[in-house]
Scaffold this active site. Structure first.
Site, PDB file in Angstrom:
ATOM      1  N   THR A  92       0.875  -1.240  -0.036  1.00 38.69           N
ATOM      2  CA  THR A  92      -0.022   0.016   0.039  1.00 38.69           C
ATOM      3  C   THR A  92       0.796   1.317  -0.079  1.00 38.69           C
ATOM      4  OG1 THR A  92      -1.470  -1.407   1.244  1.00 38.69           O
ATOM      5  CG2 THR A  92      -1.868   1.293   1.361  1.00 38.69           C
ATOM      6  N   LYS A 167      -7.860   1.664  -2.865  1.00 44.47           N
ATOM      7  CA  LYS A 167      -7.748   1.197  -1.601  1.00 44.47           C
ATOM      8  C   LYS A 167      -7.876   2.178  -0.424  1.00 44.47           C
ATOM      9  CE  LYS A 167      -4.952  -1.057   1.714  1.00 44.47           C
ATOM     10  NZ  LYS A 167      -5.666  -2.335   2.390  1.00 44.47           N
ATOM     11  N   LYS A 242      -1.272   4.893   8.509  1.00 48.53           N
ATOM     12  CA  LYS A 242      -0.933   5.037   7.350  1.00 48.53           C
ATOM     13  C   LYS A 242      -1.577   5.478   6.224  1.00 48.53           C
ATOM     14  CE  LYS A 242       1.654   2.129   4.036  1.00 48.53           C
ATOM     15  NZ  LYS A 242       1.899   0.855   3.673  1.00 48.53           N
TER      16      LYS A 242
HETATM   17  P1  NAD Z   1       5.913  -6.258   7.164  1.00 49.90           P
HETATM   18  O1  NAD Z   1       6.622  -5.215   7.887  1.00 49.90           O
HETATM   19  O2  NAD Z   1       5.471  -7.342   7.935  1.00 49.90           O
HETATM   20  O3  NAD Z   1       6.684  -6.823   5.913  1.00 49.90           O
HETATM   21  C1  NAD Z   1       7.402  -6.070   5.163  1.00 49.90           C
HETATM   22  C2  NAD Z   1       8.761  -6.964   4.594  1.00 49.90           C
HETATM   23  O4  NAD Z   1       9.667  -6.101   3.604  1.00 49.90           O
HETATM   24  C3  NAD Z   1       9.534  -7.158   6.197  1.00 49.90           C
HETATM   25  O5  NAD Z   1       9.725  -8.465   6.029  1.00 49.90           O
HETATM   26  C4  NAD Z   1      10.805  -6.360   5.677  1.00 49.90           C
HETATM   27  O6  NAD Z   1      12.003  -7.155   6.122  1.00 49.90           O
HETATM   28  C5  NAD Z   1      10.681  -6.292   4.101  1.00 49.90           C
HETATM   29  N1  NAD Z   1      11.628  -5.266   3.534  1.00 49.90           N
HETATM   30  C6  NAD Z   1      11.844  -3.996   3.905  1.00 49.90           C
HETATM   31  N2  NAD Z   1      12.477  -3.211   3.162  1.00 49.90           N
HETATM   32  C7  NAD Z   1      13.210  -4.147   2.345  1.00 49.90           C
HETATM   33  C8  NAD Z   1      14.008  -4.109   1.199  1.00 49.90           C
HETATM   34  N3  NAD Z   1      14.506  -3.246   0.894  1.00 49.90           N
HETATM   35  N4  NAD Z   1      14.280  -5.062   0.354  1.00 49.90           N
HETATM   36  C9  NAD Z   1      13.556  -6.466   0.716  1.00 49.90           C
HETATM   37  N5  NAD Z   1      12.548  -6.821   1.907  1.00 49.90           N
HETATM   38  C10 NAD Z   1      12.482  -5.346   2.631  1.00 49.90           C
HETATM   39  O7  NAD Z   1       4.453  -5.627   6.454  1.00 49.90           O
HETATM   40  P2  NAD Z   1       3.003  -6.356   6.147  1.00 49.90           P
HETATM   41  O8  NAD Z   1       2.063  -6.331   7.261  1.00 49.90           O
HETATM   42  O9  NAD Z   1       3.566  -7.540   5.495  1.00 49.90           O
HETATM   43  O10 NAD Z   1       2.705  -5.316   4.949  1.00 49.90           O
HETATM   44  C11 NAD Z   1       3.148  -5.147   3.895  1.00 49.90           C
HETATM   45  C12 NAD Z   1       2.151  -4.124   2.850  1.00 49.90           C
HETATM   46  O11 NAD Z   1       1.051  -4.710   2.916  1.00 49.90           O
HETATM   47  C13 NAD Z   1       2.346  -3.033   3.439  1.00 49.90           C
HETATM   48  O12 NAD Z   1       2.115  -1.889   2.478  1.00 49.90           O
HETATM   49  C14 NAD Z   1       0.805  -2.974   4.158  1.00 49.90           C
HETATM   50  O13 NAD Z   1       0.222  -1.593   4.348  1.00 49.90           O
HETATM   51  C15 NAD Z   1      -0.048  -3.604   3.377  1.00 49.90           C
HETATM   52  N6  NAD Z   1      -1.030  -4.239   4.068  1.00 49.90           N
HETATM   53  C16 NAD Z   1      -0.945  -4.906   5.157  1.00 49.90           C
HETATM   54  C17 NAD Z   1      -2.013  -5.484   5.688  1.00 49.90           C
HETATM   55  C18 NAD Z   1      -1.826  -6.223   7.050  1.00 49.90           C
HETATM   56  O14 NAD Z   1      -2.816  -6.650   7.741  1.00 49.90           O
HETATM   57  N7  NAD Z   1      -0.651  -6.501   7.506  1.00 49.90           N
HETATM   58  C19 NAD Z   1      -3.326  -5.661   5.088  1.00 49.90           C
HETATM   59  C20 NAD Z   1      -3.525  -4.742   3.946  1.00 49.90           C
HETATM   60  C21 NAD Z   1      -2.403  -4.437   3.365  1.00 49.90           C
END
Ligand code: NAD
Length: 295
Positions: A92, A167, A242
């Protein structure tokens, strides 16, 4: 079956990558946290994001926020992906960055889609996410069979950025509705009403909405929700904050009147400032009821 590079194996990416492997795709994963990447049984683990995308037909990313997405794509993916590769960012992020990256991708001979999701970690694990997709019709046609492995609803919302736009509009509506339900129960409590009676009436009357009937923030009322589990997330207040911040940016840029969205942003800002970013977003009701945010 496709050769897929998957970058960002966090809370969401883990279930999504698992489901792609289960469906028989050849998946190579990369995360800055190697332990998370190693957790995807049946996937190859790359040493860098550049390595993960080399030779891939499709690249997926699930990263925290816009600046990270922009730097990963600009610094590694655009340079290492084979021309013709389909790039799908499921993070997102803001509409403007999604549009700019799609244009830059085109300059490298690549097709890029924005495909943010709804459905949370449970949806990612179960393969029941909803995908809101922005980008070309041709890109969407190519992406659909891959996204169908991870989700049950895949909608082409329009050109680049339309997925992100959809979204943030959806989540702004959700935030306002959650606060409206929270305030309804807080007022009912002050009036000495039985919260179960309010639920029984409103869930079948004009106050009905998802925040009431599926995700009721009042403990002990309606279906079992995060409210019955100490407001463990679910969907954390920090993520809602966010998304509302992205909605406010988009509203400012487009001149939209989002007075109630702004009030919702301020409410979640206060919750985050109180150190409650990790609490479920339905926990906003505790402030309304005058109950401490702390469990
Ligand atoms: P998260 O922080 O658990 O996962 C993100 C991952 O990206 C982490 O494992 C981190 O180590 C990795 N990362 C960060 N920088 C990096 C890089 N430069 N190279 C490679 N890996 C890297 O977050 P999440 O909960 O999985 O959410 C991910 C996305 O999905 C976000 O944008 C969030 O807004 C969206 N989202 C989350 C949810 C939810 O319920 N968690 C629901 C809908 C959308």
């Amino acid at each position: 079956m496709a050769t897929i590079g998957f970058i960002g194996i966090g809370n969401m990416g883990t279930g999504m990558a698992h489901n792609l492997v289960k469906a028989g795709h050849e998946v190579t994963v990369f995360d800055l946290d190697t332990e998370k990447a190693k957790g995807i049984e049946g996937a190859q683990v790359a040493a860098s994001s550049g390595e993960a995308v080399k030779g891939a037909e499709v690249v997926l990313s699930m990263l925290p926020a816009g600046p990270v997405v922009a730097s990963v794509y600009r610094e590694t993916i655009f340079a290492n992906a084979t021309p013709g590769t389909l790039l799908i960012d499921c993070s997102t992020i803001d509409v403007a960055t999604a549009r700019i990256l799609a244009a830059e991708a085109q300059g490298h001979g690549l097709t890029m889609l924005d495909a943010p999701v709804s459905g949370g970690v449970a949806g990612a694990d179960a393969g029941t996410l909803a995908f809101m997709v922005g980008g070309s019709a041709d890109g969407f046609t190519r992406a659909e069979p891959i996204l169908n492995v991870m989700g049950t609803k895949v909608v082409h919302c329009g050109d680049a950025g339309a997925g992100q736009g959809t979204k943030i509009c959806n989540n702004m509506m959700l935030a306002i509705q959650m606060i409206s339900v929270a305030e309804g129960f807080a007022l009912a409590e002050k009036l000495g009403l039985d919260p179960q009676k309010l639920f029984d009436v409103s869930s079948a009357a004009s106050g009905q909405c998802w925040s009431l009937t599926t995700y009721c923030p009042m403990p002990g009322v309606g279906p079992t929700t995060s409210a019955d589990n100490g407001y463990a997330p679910g969907f954390a207040a920090g993520l809602m904050h966010k998304d509302l911040g992205l909605a406010m940016e988009a509203a400012e840029a487009s001149g939209a009147d989002v007075a109630f969205g702004r009030a919702a942003f301020d409410a979640y800002d206060a919750m985050v400032e109180a150190g409650e970013a990790g609490v479920d977003f339905s926990g906003i009701i505790r402030g309304k009821r005058g109950v401490s945010y702390q469990p």
